[in-house]
Design a protein around this motif. Sequence first.
Motif, mmCIF file in Angstrom:
data_model
loop_
_atom_site.group_PDB
_atom_site.id
_atom_site.type_symbol
_atom_site.label_atom_id
_atom_site.label_comp_id
_atom_site.label_asym_id
_atom_site.label_seq_id
_atom_site.Cartn_x
_atom_site.Cartn_y
_atom_site.Cartn_z
ATOM 1 N N ILE A 169 0.845 -1.201 0.000
ATOM 2 C CA ILE A 169 0.000 0.000 0.000
ATOM 3 C C ILE A 169 0.871 1.239 0.000
ATOM 4 O O ILE A 169 0.613 2.215 -0.721
ATOM 5 C CB ILE A 169 -0.960 -0.004 1.212
ATOM 6 C CG1 ILE A 169 -1.983 -1.134 1.075
ATOM 7 C CG2 ILE A 169 -1.682 1.344 1.339
ATOM 8 C CD1 ILE A 169 -2.861 -1.316 2.293
ATOM 9 N N TRP A 170 1.925 1.235 0.819
ATOM 10 C CA TRP A 170 2.845 2.374 0.847
ATOM 11 C C TRP A 170 3.502 2.572 -0.518
ATOM 12 O O TRP A 170 3.625 3.709 -0.999
ATOM 13 C CB TRP A 170 3.924 2.176 1.914
ATOM 14 C CG TRP A 170 5.000 3.222 1.821
ATOM 15 C CD1 TRP A 170 6.273 3.060 1.351
ATOM 16 C CD2 TRP A 170 4.880 4.609 2.155
ATOM 17 N NE1 TRP A 170 6.957 4.246 1.386
ATOM 18 C CE2 TRP A 170 6.125 5.224 1.878
ATOM 19 C CE3 TRP A 170 3.849 5.390 2.679
ATOM 20 C CZ2 TRP A 170 6.361 6.578 2.106
ATOM 21 C CZ3 TRP A 170 4.074 6.748 2.906
ATOM 22 C CH2 TRP A 170 5.320 7.320 2.619
ATOM 23 N N GLU A 171 3.907 1.494 -1.153
ATOM 24 C CA GLU A 171 4.540 1.600 -2.467
ATOM 25 C C GLU A 171 3.582 2.199 -3.496
ATOM 26 O O GLU A 171 4.004 2.965 -4.366
ATOM 27 C CB GLU A 171 5.031 0.221 -2.912
ATOM 28 C CG GLU A 171 6.232 -0.281 -2.102
ATOM 29 C CD GLU A 171 6.564 -1.730 -2.376
ATOM 30 O OE1 GLU A 171 5.797 -2.380 -3.132
ATOM 31 O OE2 GLU A 171 7.574 -2.220 -1.837
ATOM 32 N N GLU A 172 2.296 1.841 -3.385
ATOM 33 C CA GLU A 172 1.311 2.430 -4.283
ATOM 34 C C GLU A 172 1.125 3.922 -4.002
ATOM 35 O O GLU A 172 0.998 4.728 -4.924
ATOM 36 C CB GLU A 172 -0.037 1.699 -4.132
ATOM 37 C CG GLU A 172 -0.045 0.271 -4.667
ATOM 38 C CD GLU A 172 0.215 0.201 -6.150
ATOM 39 O OE1 GLU A 172 -0.391 0.984 -6.899
ATOM 40 O OE2 GLU A 172 1.055 -0.630 -6.563
ATOM 41 N N LEU A 173 1.126 4.297 -2.724
ATOM 42 C CA LEU A 173 1.002 5.703 -2.353
ATOM 43 C C LEU A 173 2.191 6.515 -2.863
ATOM 44 O O LEU A 173 2.051 7.673 -3.250
ATOM 45 C CB LEU A 173 0.897 5.849 -0.827
ATOM 46 C CG LEU A 173 -0.424 5.432 -0.188
ATOM 47 C CD1 LEU A 173 -0.298 5.455 1.335
ATOM 48 C CD2 LEU A 173 -1.551 6.347 -0.638
ATOM 49 N N GLU A 174 3.360 5.899 -2.863
ATOM 50 C CA GLU A 174 4.583 6.583 -3.299
ATOM 51 C C GLU A 174 4.585 6.901 -4.793
ATOM 52 O O GLU A 174 5.357 7.744 -5.237
ATOM 53 C CB GLU A 174 5.800 5.718 -2.966
ATOM 54 C CG GLU A 174 6.254 5.810 -1.513
ATOM 55 C CD GLU A 174 6.920 7.154 -1.235
ATOM 56 O OE1 GLU A 174 8.152 7.254 -1.372
ATOM 57 O OE2 GLU A 174 6.200 8.110 -0.889
#
Length: 291
Positions: free
Chosen positions: A220-225
């Motif tokens: 999820i963090w990677e998608e937000l980034e």
Amino acid sequence: MGTILVSVIIPFFKYRKWLEEAIISALGQTHKNIEVIVVNDGSPENINDLKIKYLGRVHFYEKKNGGAASARNYGLSIAEGQYIAFLDSDDTFSLDKIERQLRYMLKTGVSWSQHSYYKRYDCGKKILVDTSRYSGDVYRSTFTSFRVQTSTVMVVREVLIRDRVRFPENFKNGQDGEFYKALAAKNPLGYVPNAYSDFRIRGTNVGFNPEVLLKNKSQIWEELEKTDHYPREVDVSIRLCHLLGHKAYCVHTYIVKNFAFLRPYRKILAFLLYLSPFISLKIVNKFDAKQ
């Protein structure tokens, strides 16, 4: 209402006996105009007897193993119903689930809806999970604490086509959460009062595996980034929680890779590391609930 076709998509990989229970619950609906689609996701189990038994009543399709997301997407690509309902192969619908949910959606005009459900244990015990708080604009909730279960969701197929919403196949687990995010970004969610499905709880439920949960937070963090412009709902508090999850996953991966003597304790380690993002998101969710 009886002329409206509803497609029920059931992805299958294992536990044939539970698959038949799911099929029976779908075929027994009081709303009779349904299309039941079973997508066999490369299962090692033989279900030819079910194909013969339900010939003409259930559509069976075969594909190479690619995970639940790819199986659901395959089902979506061939479904013909105006409405789509999802049913996991180890879950069951109450017999009036589709009728109640369809009536609600036609009355309110919502594009997608959900209802409460029961956690069902093998010992026969059932616990109600009340999801009535999730309605309207739930986009922010999909990043914090969203207890909606896949087998409770029904959606207008045309909306999925219009908004190009599919289950992300790069997510091995937690694909349903990303699916909800994509829907919630543009469409308010409806809540159908009462519980109309059973969610089977078993020891191998991936949703209770701390290693899986950690990896999901990292993804999820990677998608937000990948974006420079966050929606207003995804504020610093939410991004920080998922950053904590990403860092915890990186620490877990490093320790397991470099300290062999700790590998037997990898799940305990994952659980301890997961506490930080988990508690942080709970605090944010608690604060949101008071607003």
